[in-house]
Design a protein around this motif. Structure first.
Motif, PDB file in Angstrom:
ATOM      1  N   ARG A 280       0.879  -1.194   0.000  1.00  0.00           N
ATOM      2  CA  ARG A 280       0.000   0.000   0.000  1.00  0.00           C
ATOM      3  C   ARG A 280       0.903   1.226   0.000  1.00  0.00           C
ATOM      4  O   ARG A 280       1.168   1.859   1.041  1.00  0.00           O
TER       5      ARG A 280
ATOM      6  N   PHE B 231      -5.014  -3.214 -15.699  1.00  0.00           N
ATOM      7  CA  PHE B 231      -5.288  -2.164 -14.707  1.00  0.00           C
ATOM      8  C   PHE B 231      -6.723  -2.343 -14.214  1.00  0.00           C
ATOM      9  O   PHE B 231      -7.649  -2.483 -15.036  1.00  0.00           O
TER      10      PHE B 231
ATOM     11  N   GLN C 211      -7.201  -7.967  -9.483  1.00  0.00           N
ATOM     12  CA  GLN C 211      -7.185  -6.532  -9.812  1.00  0.00           C
ATOM     13  C   GLN C 211      -5.741  -6.054  -9.951  1.00  0.00           C
ATOM     14  O   GLN C 211      -4.869  -6.428  -9.154  1.00  0.00           O
ATOM     15  N   HIS C 212      -5.490  -5.287 -10.982  1.00  0.00           N
ATOM     16  CA  HIS C 212      -4.179  -4.702 -11.253  1.00  0.00           C
ATOM     17  C   HIS C 212      -3.109  -5.729 -11.655  1.00  0.00           C
ATOM     18  O   HIS C 212      -1.919  -5.416 -11.688  1.00  0.00           O
TER      19      HIS C 212
ATOM     20  N   ARG D 167       2.827  -6.789  -9.464  1.00  0.00           N
ATOM     21  CA  ARG D 167       3.074  -6.224  -8.137  1.00  0.00           C
ATOM     22  C   ARG D 167       2.997  -7.280  -7.025  1.00  0.00           C
ATOM     23  O   ARG D 167       3.356  -7.014  -5.888  1.00  0.00           O
TER      24      ARG D 167
ATOM     25  N   HIS E  50       1.749   2.804 -10.297  1.00  0.00           N
ATOM     26  CA  HIS E  50       0.745   3.278  -9.330  1.00  0.00           C
ATOM     27  C   HIS E  50       1.430   4.134  -8.251  1.00  0.00           C
ATOM     28  O   HIS E  50       1.414   3.788  -7.073  1.00  0.00           O
TER      29      HIS E  50
ATOM     30  N   TYR F  16       2.470   6.562  -5.471  1.00  0.00           N
ATOM     31  CA  TYR F  16       1.912   7.271  -4.292  1.00  0.00           C
ATOM     32  C   TYR F  16       2.869   8.422  -3.940  1.00  0.00           C
ATOM     33  O   TYR F  16       3.917   8.205  -3.325  1.00  0.00           O
TER      34      TYR F  16
ATOM     35  N   LYS G 114     -14.261   7.282 -11.878  1.00  0.00           N
ATOM     36  CA  LYS G 114     -14.564   5.959 -11.299  1.00  0.00           C
ATOM     37  C   LYS G 114     -15.361   6.077 -10.000  1.00  0.00           C
ATOM     38  O   LYS G 114     -15.862   5.085  -9.493  1.00  0.00           O
TER      39      LYS G 114
ATOM     40  N   ASP H  43     -11.045   9.710  -8.293  1.00  0.00           N
ATOM     41  CA  ASP H  43     -10.538   8.466  -8.894  1.00  0.00           C
ATOM     42  C   ASP H  43     -10.827   8.571 -10.381  1.00  0.00           C
ATOM     43  O   ASP H  43     -11.815   8.053 -10.880  1.00  0.00           O
TER      44      ASP H  43
ATOM     45  N   VAL I 128      -3.898   8.299 -14.309  1.00  0.00           N
ATOM     46  CA  VAL I 128      -4.952   8.138 -13.303  1.00  0.00           C
ATOM     47  C   VAL I 128      -4.606   9.018 -12.113  1.00  0.00           C
ATOM     48  O   VAL I 128      -3.440   9.077 -11.700  1.00  0.00           O
TER      49      VAL I 128
ATOM     50  N   TRP J 125      -5.782   9.561  -8.189  1.00  0.00           N
ATOM     51  CA  TRP J 125      -6.585   8.885  -7.170  1.00  0.00           C
ATOM     52  C   TRP J 125      -6.231   9.354  -5.783  1.00  0.00           C
ATOM     53  O   TRP J 125      -5.055   9.425  -5.418  1.00  0.00           O
TER      54      TRP J 125
ATOM     55  N   GLU K 151      -0.739   8.415 -11.607  1.00  0.00           N
ATOM     56  CA  GLU K 151      -0.359   7.087 -12.102  1.00  0.00           C
ATOM     57  C   GLU K 151      -0.268   7.066 -13.634  1.00  0.00           C
ATOM     58  O   GLU K 151      -1.283   6.921 -14.320  1.00  0.00           O
TER      59      GLU K 151
END
Ligand code: TA6
Length: 293
Positions: A60, A70, A83-84, A88, A162, A164, A185, A211, A241, A243, A267
Motif C-alpha cells: 500500500r 489495470f 485486480q491490477h 506487483r 501506481h 503514491y 470511477k 478516482d 490516473v 486517485w 499514475e
C-alpha cells in the motif's frame, strides 16, 4: 557504496545523498529520499505504516508496478488475474547494476514467467519483463520493458506505475489536465459504460474523493502543493490516473489512520484499451519524477 543488497531488496545511494529502496516483491520502490532546500533528506513517496512488506499483499504505497491489466480484468487473456494484474504480487529477480557513476545509480530487475508456476497457472501468454530504476541527484526514473517472447502471438496488455506521491492531499494540485476526456470511477467502476467528461479546470485538487482516468494525456504533469512539488514526465503512457480516496480510505484495510491525507496517486499508464505487441517485439513505458521544490 551505491548499492546494498538486503534480505528484502536493494538500497540505492546517490553520491550526492539521495537514496531509494526497491523490494524484490513486486519490484516495488518503497522509498525515495531527496534533500529539501535546507539539506534534510525527505521521503518523497507515501507508504502506509500498515502496508504489508513481507510479500503477503501488494504494498500500500510506493510505486507498485501494474501489469498486464489495470483494475478488474476486462480482456479474455486476463480472466484469471487479480485486480491490477500480477506484476506487483510476484517476487522479481535482481539482475544487475546497470549504471554506477557520478550521474547516478541504476538497477535492473526481471520477471520471467518460465520459472514461475503461479503466473503460469493464471496467465498463458509468453512474455518477459525487465524493470530499471534509475536514481540521480534530483530524479527517480522507472522504466518497464515488456518483451513479447511468443514467436507467433501478439501480446495485449495494460501497464501503469501506481505512484503514491507524498503530499498534503487537501492542498495538492495536478496540472495540466484541462480539456482532457476522463472517466470518473467514483461514479461508475464499469469504465466501459462510464460517461466521459471533460476536465474544464486547469488543475485538479483532490479535496474530494478523486478516482479519475484521463485519456490521451500530455505526458508531463506538475504535482504542486505549498512548499513542495514534483514534475512527472512519461514515455508511451498515453493515460494518467489521479486517485485519492479521502474518507473512503477508512475502508482500506492496510491504510493507516488518516493516511489518505498524506498522498496523491498520479499514475502514468496505458489503461484505456490495450497495447498490442507483435511477436518478438519490445515495449517501454517510462516515468521520470523530478523534485521541483
Ligand atoms: O488507481 C486507482 C485505483 O484503481 C482505485 O480505484 C483503487 O482501487 C486503487 O487503484 C487501489 O487499488 P488496490 O488494488 O491497490 O487496493
Amino acid at each position: 557504496m551505491p548499492t546494498e543488497t538486503t534480505e528484502r531488496g536493494i538500497l540505492l545511494k546517490h553520491p550526492s545523498g539521495p537514496t531509494a529502496e526497491i523490494l524484490y516483491y513486486g519490484a516495488t520502490v518503497i522509498s525515495w529520499k531527496v534533500a529539501d532546500p535546507v539539506g534534510q533528506l525527505q521521503e518523497r513517496l507515501f507508504v502506509s505504516s500498515k502496508a504489508y512488506l513481507d510479500g503477503s499483499k501488494p504494498v500500500r504505497g510506493g510505486i507498485p508496478v501494474i501489469f498486464p491489466c489495470f483494475g478488474p480484468p476486462t480482456h479474455p487473456d486476463h480472466s484469471k488475474l487479480p485486480q491490477h494484474g500480477f506484476a506487483r504480487n510476484e517476487t522479481w529477480k535482481f539482475d544487475s547494476v546497470v549504471m554506477d557513476n557520478q550521474a547516478g545509480v541504476a538497477v535492473r530487475f526481471v520477471l520471467d514467467p518460465t520459472a514461475n508456476e503461479q503466473i503460469q497457472a493464471i496467465y498463458s501468454k509468453k512474455f518477459r519483463l525487465a524493470y530499471v530504476v534509475i536514481l540521480s541527484a534530483h530524479q527517480l526514473a522507472t522504466d518497464l520493458h515488456v518483451e513479447n517472447t511468443s514467436p507467433t502471438e501478439a501480446l495485449e496488455f495494460q501497464a501503469l506505475f501506481h505512484t503514491y506521491i507524498r503530499a498534503p492531499a487537501d492542498s495538492v494540485k495536478v496540472s495540466p489536465l484541462q480539456s482532457l476526456q476522463y472517466y470518473d470511477k467514483t461514479e461508475s467502476t464499469d469504465q466501459a459504460r462510464a460517461v466521459p467528461k471533460t476536465e474544464d479546470r486547469t488543475e485538479v485538487d483532490v479535496k474530494t474523493f478523486t478516482d479519475s482516468v484521463y485519456e490521451n494525456a500530455p505526458g508531463k504533469y506538475h504535482v504542486i502543493w505549498p512548499n513542495g512539488g514534483l514534475e512527472v514526465k512519461t514515455k508511451n503512457f498515453k493515460d494518467v490516473v489521479v486517485w485519492n480516496p479521502q474518507e473512503e480510505g477508512r475502508k482500506i484495510g492496510d491504510m493507516e489512520t488518516d493516511g489518505w491525507k498524506q498522498y496523491i496517486c498520479v499514475e502514468p499508464g496505458y489503461v484505456r484499451g490495450f497495447v498490442s505487441l507483435e511477436p518478438h517485439k519490445q515495449w517501454l513505458g517510462q516515468q521520470v519524477l523530478t523534485v521541483v521544490q
